[in-house]
Design an enzyme around this catalytic site. Structure first.
Site, PDB file in Angstrom:
ATOM      1  N   HIS A  90      -2.044  -5.776   1.569  1.00  0.00           N
ATOM      2  CA  HIS A  90      -3.183  -6.561   1.812  1.00  0.00           C
ATOM      3  C   HIS A  90      -2.926  -7.849   1.174  1.00  0.00           C
ATOM      4  O   HIS A  90      -2.322  -8.047   0.501  1.00  0.00           O
ATOM      5  CB  HIS A  90      -4.330  -5.746   0.594  1.00  0.00           C
ATOM      6  CG  HIS A  90      -5.315  -6.635   0.059  1.00  0.00           C
ATOM      7  ND1 HIS A  90      -6.612  -6.767   0.952  1.00  0.00           N
ATOM      8  CD2 HIS A  90      -5.197  -7.460  -0.746  1.00  0.00           C
ATOM      9  CE1 HIS A  90      -7.355  -7.658   0.318  1.00  0.00           C
ATOM     10  NE2 HIS A  90      -6.758  -7.986  -0.831  1.00  0.00           N
TER      11      HIS A  90
ATOM     12  N   ARG B 121      -0.918 -14.441   4.964  1.00  0.00           N
ATOM     13  CA  ARG B 121      -1.903 -13.990   6.099  1.00  0.00           C
ATOM     14  C   ARG B 121      -0.966 -13.937   7.190  1.00  0.00           C
ATOM     15  O   ARG B 121      -0.825 -13.056   7.990  1.00  0.00           O
ATOM     16  CB  ARG B 121      -3.131 -14.426   6.031  1.00  0.00           C
ATOM     17  CG  ARG B 121      -4.074 -14.069   4.870  1.00  0.00           C
ATOM     18  CD  ARG B 121      -5.600 -14.407   4.922  1.00  0.00           C
ATOM     19  NE  ARG B 121      -6.390 -13.461   5.748  1.00  0.00           N
ATOM     20  CZ  ARG B 121      -6.444 -12.449   5.591  1.00  0.00           C
ATOM     21  NH1 ARG B 121      -6.313 -11.569   4.551  1.00  0.00           N
ATOM     22  NH2 ARG B 121      -7.193 -11.610   6.397  1.00  0.00           N
TER      23      ARG B 121
ATOM     24  N   PHE C 229     -15.910   3.736   6.984  1.00  0.00           N
ATOM     25  CA  PHE C 229     -14.215   3.864   6.543  1.00  0.00           C
ATOM     26  C   PHE C 229     -14.115   3.885   5.074  1.00  0.00           C
ATOM     27  O   PHE C 229     -12.973   4.223   4.582  1.00  0.00           O
ATOM     28  CB  PHE C 229     -13.371   3.208   7.179  1.00  0.00           C
ATOM     29  CG  PHE C 229     -13.649   1.582   7.102  1.00  0.00           C
ATOM     30  CD1 PHE C 229     -13.032   1.039   5.755  1.00  0.00           C
ATOM     31  CD2 PHE C 229     -14.256   0.961   7.994  1.00  0.00           C
ATOM     32  CE1 PHE C 229     -13.158  -0.487   5.733  1.00  0.00           C
ATOM     33  CE2 PHE C 229     -14.407  -0.504   7.848  1.00  0.00           C
ATOM     34  CZ  PHE C 229     -13.873  -1.060   6.729  1.00  0.00           C
TER      35      PHE C 229
ATOM     36  N   LYS D 282       0.813  -1.173   0.158  1.00  0.00           N
ATOM     37  CA  LYS D 282       0.132  -0.183  -0.144  1.00  0.00           C
ATOM     38  C   LYS D 282       0.833   1.349   0.252  1.00  0.00           C
ATOM     39  O   LYS D 282       2.089   1.164   0.095  1.00  0.00           O
ATOM     40  CB  LYS D 282      -1.012   0.061   1.309  1.00  0.00           C
ATOM     41  CG  LYS D 282      -1.848  -1.298   1.138  1.00  0.00           C
ATOM     42  CD  LYS D 282      -2.872  -1.089   2.570  1.00  0.00           C
ATOM     43  CE  LYS D 282      -3.874  -2.254   2.466  1.00  0.00           C
ATOM     44  NZ  LYS D 282      -4.721  -2.182   3.779  1.00  0.00           N
TER      45      LYS D 282
ATOM     46  N   THR E 289      -4.331  -7.182  11.362  1.00  0.00           N
ATOM     47  CA  THR E 289      -4.414  -5.778  10.802  1.00  0.00           C
ATOM     48  C   THR E 289      -4.064  -4.687  11.823  1.00  0.00           C
ATOM     49  O   THR E 289      -3.529  -3.649  11.231  1.00  0.00           O
ATOM     50  CB  THR E 289      -6.029  -5.649  10.508  1.00  0.00           C
ATOM     51  OG1 THR E 289      -6.473  -6.701   9.719  1.00  0.00           O
ATOM     52  CG2 THR E 289      -6.350  -4.157   9.842  1.00  0.00           C
TER      53      THR E 289
END
EC number: 2.7.4.6
Length: 140
Positions: free
Chosen positions: A117, A87, A59, A11, A93
């Site tokens: 992500h 993951r 959000f 990101k 997160t």
């Protein structure tokens, strides 16, 4: 365990700090291969489509704005149990709850700016990969 593919996004909070190489090193250390990768600037339409599952969440607008705020690196990762393995490598997160040695523990700024992500299931991985890559761009 079967060889599978998963989708990853590095990101804007990570690309702006030039962390692509460091994140790729953690991915490869986990035994995953990067079989496709490109640096892009996501359009608003791409971000809204990609995160459509969150459209009703409060959000959503901030998430879309964040994802178009700078370059991202989209990737296809391959390996045994790639979805769960990635993951695990990403971490929780919330970076304050992420385990040591994970991408988010090492690099995420916050829950919102969490650096990466990864797909959560084979079905979503296939959809997400197809959004950003043509078949001939994935070279295993």
């Amino acid at each position: 365990m079967a060889i599978e593919r998963t989708f990853s996004i590095i990101k804007p909070d990570a690309t702006e700090r030039n962390l692509t190489g460091a994140i790729n090193a953690l991915i490869e250390k986990a035994g995953l291969r990067i079989v496709a990768q490109k640096r892009i600037r996501m359009t608003r339409d791409q971000a809204e489509t990609f995160y459509a599952v969150h459209k009703a969440r409060p959000f959503f607008g901030e998430l879309v704005d964040f994802m178009i705020s700078g370059p991202v690196v989209v990737q296809v990762l391959e390996g045994e149990g790639a979805i769960l393995k990635y993951r695990d490598v990403m971490g929780a997160t919330d970076p304050s709850k992420a385990a040591e040695g994970t991408i988010r523990k090492a690099h995420a700024k916050s829950i919102g700016e969490n650096s990466v992500h990864g797909s959560d299931a084979p079905e979503t991985a296939a959809i997400e990969i197809a959004q950003f890559f043509a078949g001939n761009e994935i070279v295993g």
